[in-house]
Structure formats: C-alpha cells, structure tokens
Scaffold this motif. Structure first.
Motif, PDB file in Angstrom:
ATOM      1  N   TRP A 138       0.822  -1.216   0.000  1.00  0.00           N
ATOM      2  CA  TRP A 138       0.000   0.000   0.000  1.00  0.00           C
ATOM      3  C   TRP A 138       0.852   1.260   0.000  1.00  0.00           C
ATOM      4  O   TRP A 138       0.462   2.274  -0.576  1.00  0.00           O
ATOM      5  CB  TRP A 138      -0.991  -0.016   1.162  1.00  0.00           C
ATOM      6  CG  TRP A 138      -2.106  -0.955   0.861  1.00  0.00           C
ATOM      7  CD1 TRP A 138      -2.392  -2.124   1.501  1.00  0.00           C
ATOM      8  CD2 TRP A 138      -3.062  -0.839  -0.193  1.00  0.00           C
ATOM      9  NE1 TRP A 138      -3.475  -2.737   0.900  1.00  0.00           N
ATOM     10  CE2 TRP A 138      -3.899  -1.963  -0.137  1.00  0.00           C
ATOM     11  CE3 TRP A 138      -3.297   0.102  -1.180  1.00  0.00           C
ATOM     12  CZ2 TRP A 138      -4.957  -2.166  -1.025  1.00  0.00           C
ATOM     13  CZ3 TRP A 138      -4.343  -0.091  -2.070  1.00  0.00           C
ATOM     14  CH2 TRP A 138      -5.157  -1.217  -1.986  1.00  0.00           C
ATOM     15  N   TYR A 164      -6.325   3.004  -1.771  1.00  0.00           N
ATOM     16  CA  TYR A 164      -6.089   2.524  -0.406  1.00  0.00           C
ATOM     17  C   TYR A 164      -7.346   2.671   0.450  1.00  0.00           C
ATOM     18  O   TYR A 164      -7.754   1.740   1.131  1.00  0.00           O
ATOM     19  CB  TYR A 164      -4.926   3.268   0.256  1.00  0.00           C
ATOM     20  CG  TYR A 164      -4.827   2.931   1.721  1.00  0.00           C
ATOM     21  CD1 TYR A 164      -4.408   1.668   2.120  1.00  0.00           C
ATOM     22  CD2 TYR A 164      -5.201   3.828   2.698  1.00  0.00           C
ATOM     23  CE1 TYR A 164      -4.351   1.326   3.455  1.00  0.00           C
ATOM     24  CE2 TYR A 164      -5.149   3.508   4.027  1.00  0.00           C
ATOM     25  CZ  TYR A 164      -4.723   2.250   4.418  1.00  0.00           C
ATOM     26  OH  TYR A 164      -4.683   1.919   5.734  1.00  0.00           O
ATOM     27  N   GLY A 176      -8.073  -0.992   0.597  1.00  0.00           N
ATOM     28  CA  GLY A 176      -7.083  -1.513   1.511  1.00  0.00           C
ATOM     29  C   GLY A 176      -7.355  -1.278   2.970  1.00  0.00           C
ATOM     30  O   GLY A 176      -6.964  -2.067   3.829  1.00  0.00           O
TER      31      GLY A 176
END
Length: 68
Positions: A43, A59, A63
């Motif tokens: 990331w 992200y 993520g």
C-alpha cells in the motif's frame, strides 16, 4: 509561459490537495497494521507511485480495514 501563469491559480489548490491526501494516506498506512487486501509495503508503493489521487483513493476504498 503565459499559459502557466493563467493556470497557476487553478493548479496550486489541486497540488495542495494531492499532497495533503498523500500525507493522510501514508500516515494511516504507517499507523495501522490490518488491511483488507495486501500488506503495508504494497500500500505504501501504491500510494506513492499512484500519487495523483489514484493511489490514496485505492487505499481508502480497497485496503483500509473496516474494523477501525
């Protein structure tokens, strides 16, 4: 060169938002240990390489863990 002077008032806020979003993203990645997909290193690379809004947005949508 005159064209740049014309666009500068529009570009400065966009550039500032990009850097603020990148800083918030990197801070969040370094502060937390759990991610939906991938690892911290992955990331960080995605956020930094895809700096033009795409990396940080990826992200926060794909993520970031939901348990925070």
């Amino acid at each position: 060169m005159d064209t740049l002077k014309e666009w500068l008032p529009f570009l400065i806020p966009i550039i500032l938002v990009e850097f603020i979003l990148l800083a918030v993203t990197i801070r969040h990645i370094l502060k937390h240990d759990h991610y939906k997909r991938g690892t911290r290193a992955l990331w960080l690379v995605i956020a930094i390489v895809g700096m033009q809004f795409i990396g940080p947005i990826l992200y926060f949508t794909m993520g970031k863990a939901d348990d925070e």
